[in-house]
Design a protein around this motif. Structure first.
Motif, PDB file in Angstrom:
ATOM      1  N   GLY A   8      -2.054  19.574  15.588  1.00  0.00           N
ATOM      2  CA  GLY A   8      -3.079  20.004  14.438  1.00  0.00           C
ATOM      3  C   GLY A   8      -3.765  18.749  14.187  1.00  0.00           C
ATOM      4  O   GLY A   8      -4.071  17.868  15.177  1.00  0.00           O
ATOM      5  N   GLU A   9      -4.559  18.627  13.167  1.00  0.00           N
ATOM      6  CA  GLU A   9      -5.450  17.672  12.751  1.00  0.00           C
ATOM      7  C   GLU A   9      -5.341  17.468  11.187  1.00  0.00           C
ATOM      8  O   GLU A   9      -4.841  18.308  10.474  1.00  0.00           O
ATOM      9  CB  GLU A   9      -6.923  18.157  13.094  1.00  0.00           C
ATOM     10  CG  GLU A   9      -7.320  19.562  12.548  1.00  0.00           C
ATOM     11  CD  GLU A   9      -8.951  19.814  13.156  1.00  0.00           C
ATOM     12  OE1 GLU A   9      -9.625  19.149  13.066  1.00  0.00           O
ATOM     13  OE2 GLU A   9      -8.616  20.821  13.812  1.00  0.00           O
ATOM     14  N   VAL A  10      -6.124  16.281  10.758  1.00  0.00           N
ATOM     15  CA  VAL A  10      -5.744  15.930   9.498  1.00  0.00           C
ATOM     16  C   VAL A  10      -7.294  15.522   9.123  1.00  0.00           C
ATOM     17  O   VAL A  10      -7.786  14.446   9.802  1.00  0.00           O
ATOM     18  CB  VAL A  10      -4.868  14.896   9.209  1.00  0.00           C
ATOM     19  CG1 VAL A  10      -4.832  14.297   7.799  1.00  0.00           C
ATOM     20  CG2 VAL A  10      -3.505  15.163   9.618  1.00  0.00           C
ATOM     21  N   GLY A  11      -7.773  15.737   7.836  1.00  0.00           N
ATOM     22  CA  GLY A  11      -8.841  15.221   7.552  1.00  0.00           C
ATOM     23  C   GLY A  11      -8.896  14.663   6.188  1.00  0.00           C
ATOM     24  O   GLY A  11      -7.894  15.085   5.351  1.00  0.00           O
ATOM     25  N   ILE A  12      -9.464  13.481   5.881  1.00  0.00           N
ATOM     26  CA  ILE A  12      -9.512  12.993   4.535  1.00  0.00           C
ATOM     27  C   ILE A  12     -10.826  12.790   4.301  1.00  0.00           C
ATOM     28  O   ILE A  12     -11.842  12.392   5.059  1.00  0.00           O
ATOM     29  CB  ILE A  12      -9.013  11.609   4.800  1.00  0.00           C
ATOM     30  CG1 ILE A  12      -7.772  11.347   5.604  1.00  0.00           C
ATOM     31  CG2 ILE A  12      -9.119  10.737   3.645  1.00  0.00           C
ATOM     32  CD1 ILE A  12      -6.319  11.129   4.447  1.00  0.00           C
ATOM     33  N   THR A  13     -11.166  13.150   2.996  1.00  0.00           N
ATOM     34  CA  THR A  13     -12.705  13.157   2.186  1.00  0.00           C
ATOM     35  C   THR A  13     -12.840  11.828   1.893  1.00  0.00           C
ATOM     36  O   THR A  13     -12.032  11.183   1.203  1.00  0.00           O
ATOM     37  CB  THR A  13     -12.808  13.981   1.158  1.00  0.00           C
ATOM     38  OG1 THR A  13     -12.413  15.349   1.553  1.00  0.00           O
ATOM     39  CG2 THR A  13     -14.141  14.139   0.401  1.00  0.00           C
ATOM     40  N   ILE A  14     -13.944  11.212   1.938  1.00  0.00           N
ATOM     41  CA  ILE A  14     -14.574   9.942   1.342  1.00  0.00           C
ATOM     42  C   ILE A  14     -15.810  10.328   1.294  1.00  0.00           C
ATOM     43  O   ILE A  14     -16.617  10.622   2.070  1.00  0.00           O
ATOM     44  CB  ILE A  14     -14.104   8.829   2.788  1.00  0.00           C
ATOM     45  CG1 ILE A  14     -15.005   7.565   2.050  1.00  0.00           C
ATOM     46  CG2 ILE A  14     -14.672   9.158   3.876  1.00  0.00           C
ATOM     47  CD1 ILE A  14     -13.963   6.575   1.771  1.00  0.00           C
ATOM     48  N   THR A  15     -16.133   9.799  -0.311  1.00  0.00           N
ATOM     49  CA  THR A  15     -17.599  10.152  -0.533  1.00  0.00           C
ATOM     50  C   THR A  15     -18.284   9.068  -0.951  1.00  0.00           C
ATOM     51  O   THR A  15     -19.595   8.835  -1.128  1.00  0.00           O
ATOM     52  CB  THR A  15     -17.530  11.216  -1.768  1.00  0.00           C
ATOM     53  OG1 THR A  15     -16.990  10.364  -2.549  1.00  0.00           O
ATOM     54  CG2 THR A  15     -16.932  12.387  -1.259  1.00  0.00           C
ATOM     55  N   THR A  16     -17.786   7.744  -1.245  1.00  0.00           N
ATOM     56  CA  THR A  16     -18.517   6.489  -1.537  1.00  0.00           C
ATOM     57  C   THR A  16     -17.392   5.493  -1.337  1.00  0.00           C
ATOM     58  O   THR A  16     -16.150   5.643  -1.051  1.00  0.00           O
ATOM     59  CB  THR A  16     -18.578   6.768  -3.043  1.00  0.00           C
ATOM     60  OG1 THR A  16     -19.372   5.354  -3.365  1.00  0.00           O
ATOM     61  CG2 THR A  16     -17.682   6.781  -3.885  1.00  0.00           C
TER      62      THR A  16
END
Ligand code: SF4
Length: 243
Positions: free
Chosen positions: A127-135
């Motif tokens: 599978g896969e993993v996503g991490i949110t980064i906005t700033t």
């Protein structure tokens, strides 16, 4: 604030691309991001969104449901599976153990470095993993994502997951005006983690969300989005749009 509830089902069908089933151990989210679509999607008042429903029997339910399914399970499709409640209740961790035993593929998405606690489980799964980064700016993060871990911790998590051989991506979104003029520095920081994929999300304004952000003077930035897309592509990352 937590409220313990029992769920009737652990999994629900998902309409998200590449995800067959949705799994959300928690209802509501303590991260309290001002741009969150969750309250409107789930018809929850924004003020109530941070009162977290802890689905205490979800791993038990999941163990029964995985016997009859195949495909990819999205972990955290509506709320963050590694919000602070997870530190105490460990429901995401228990569910991942069940999914690993069943040999199912997962798609985990979070804003929290608490995910590193489960690196041993995740690195042994498909599978896969996503991490949110906005700033990269801590003040902007405090304003827009008041309960979430700071950007540097998310970049560290992305780095550690990627180094461990997990298939990772950075979700940059929504792209807000805070990023204007800082696009290069931002893309460099994301690329330095070793992640090879970036998904970009523009600010999708729904009526109530729009009113809330207007009151706070927060707007999206098409200009920053295009610049980030170009810079990330130039740095060799595969770039896709979320919607
Ligand atoms: S982490 Fe995700 S689910 Fe939680 S408040 Fe933020 S945007 Fe909403």
């Amino acid at each position: 604030m937590f409220e313990t509830v029992k769920c009737k089902r652990a999994l629900s069908p998902s309409g998200l691309p590449g995800i067959d089933y949705a799994l959300n151990p928690y209802g509501g989210c303590e991260h309290g991001c001002v741009y969150c679509y969750g309250p409107e999607v789930t018809h929850t008042e924004f003020g109530q969104w941070r009162i977290v429903k802890v689905r205490s029997n979800i791993a038990e339910r999941l163990a029964k449901e995985v016997r009859n399914i195949d495909g990819t399970v999205g972990v955290g499709t509506v709320t963050d599976p590694y919000q602070y409640a997870e530190k105490r209740f460990m429901l995401t961790s228990q569910c991942l153990e069940v999914l690993r035993s069943a040999g199912l593929r997962v798609h985990v998405h979070t804003k929290s470095d608490l995910i590193l606690r489960d690196l041993d489980i995740i690195s042994g799964m498909k599978g896969e993993v996503g991490i949110t980064i906005t700033t990269l700016d801590e003040k902007a993060s405090h304003v827009t994502e008041p309960g979430a871990p700071l950007p540097a911790r998310r970049l560290d998590a992305l780095r550690e997951l990627t180094c461990a051989g997990v298939d990772t991506y950075a979700l940059v979104g929504p792209v807000l005006r805070f990023l204007e003029g800082r696009e290069e520095e931002f893309v460099e920081a994301v690329a330095s983690t070793g992640v090879r994929r970036m998904c970009i999300d523009r600010l999708n304004l729904r009526p109530l969300l729009s009113q809330r952000l207007d009151r706070m003077g927060i707007t999206g930035s098409a200009e920053a989005l295009e610049k980030i897309r170009r810079l990330a592509g130039d740095s060799g990352m595969e770039v896709t749009d979320v919607f």
